[in-house]
Write a protein that holds these residues in place. Structure first.
Motif: not given
Length: 234
Positions: A87-89, A154-160, A165-167, A172-176
């Motif tokens: 995960p780097s992006l 993904g592993r542990f339900g995390e996005h690559s 900042g949230f895997g 809501l604040k992140a999507m906004q």
């Protein structure tokens, strides 16, 4: 010329991998996310597969009126020096780069809605090599078609690729924040696009049945789509 994706019984979804990706490409098309053209090819009976997925090579020129050749393609991996192996992006960086490289909010907003699709469709293998840009002979850039999009926990339900900042389960604040970076005039305007994505994904089970995905696999994926909806609907 298409790229044919052969299947194996050892894959997570076995010989249904291609069928499930075809379902996702259909849903992405309905959501207006510009996936590549595709078709299902009958597979030999001895292969154990019902069909194989053929996807158009969008980095090639095959039209009769044009000279055959290559279209310049640059992945986000190379463009942003983001290692695809880990995960780097972040979608914030991808959206910003898309707006600057493609010179407008249309590309940035398209990438935002693709990020929304991946979130609710549980396509967590969204690493930096699965994002790319095409350059025309005149030097103009545009996002590549929405490729390698399928059910892929993904592993542990995390996005690559992270969501501001949230895997996983971005608040809501992140999507906004991502919507604002994409140039939407308001969250209400962004929600119109989000609703279009959700409406397309609501047809998953019906589309899977139409394309020959087994009832068992359809139930497995639908359960996780329902869970993703409950966890992420804002």
């Amino acid at each position: 010329m298409p790229l044919v994706k052969f299947t194996s019984a050892n894959l997570p979804l076995g010989h249904e991998e291609g069928l499930c990706e075809a379902v996702y490409l259909s849903l992405a098309e309905r959501a207006g996310l510009q996936p590549p053209r595709w078709q299902l090819l009958p597979a030999p009976e001895a292969s154990g597969a019902r069909a194989w997925l053929a996807v158009e090579r969008f980095d090639r020129v095959w039209r009769p009126e044009d000279v055959p050749g290559c279209i310049h393609l640059h992945s986000a991996c190379g463009l942003l020096d983001a290692d695809f192996r880990a995960p780097s992006l972040d979608y914030e960086d991808l959206i910003k780069a898309s707006g600057q490289l493609c010179r407008g909010v249309n590309a940035a907003q398209l990438q935002f809605l693709r990020a929304v699709f991946n979130l609710f469709a549980v396509n967590q293998d969204d690493h930096s090599k699965n994002w790319a840009f095409l350059q025309s002979d005149g030097g103009d850039w545009q996002p590549a078609p929405f490729y390698d999009v399928t059910f892929s926990p993904g592993r542990f339900g995390e996005h690559s690729t992270a969501y501001a900042g949230f895997g996983k389960n971005p608040p809501l604040k992140a999507m906004q924040k991502l919507a604002a970076e994409a140039g939407f005039a308001s969250w209400e305007q962004a929600r119109q696009g989000i609703d279009r994505v959700l409406n397309a994904l609501a047809d998953f089970s019906a589309t899977a049945k139409a394309l020959g995905v087994s009832a068992e696999t359809t139930r497995l994926i639908q359960q996780q789509l329902d869970q993703a909806y409950q966890q992420n609907i804002k």
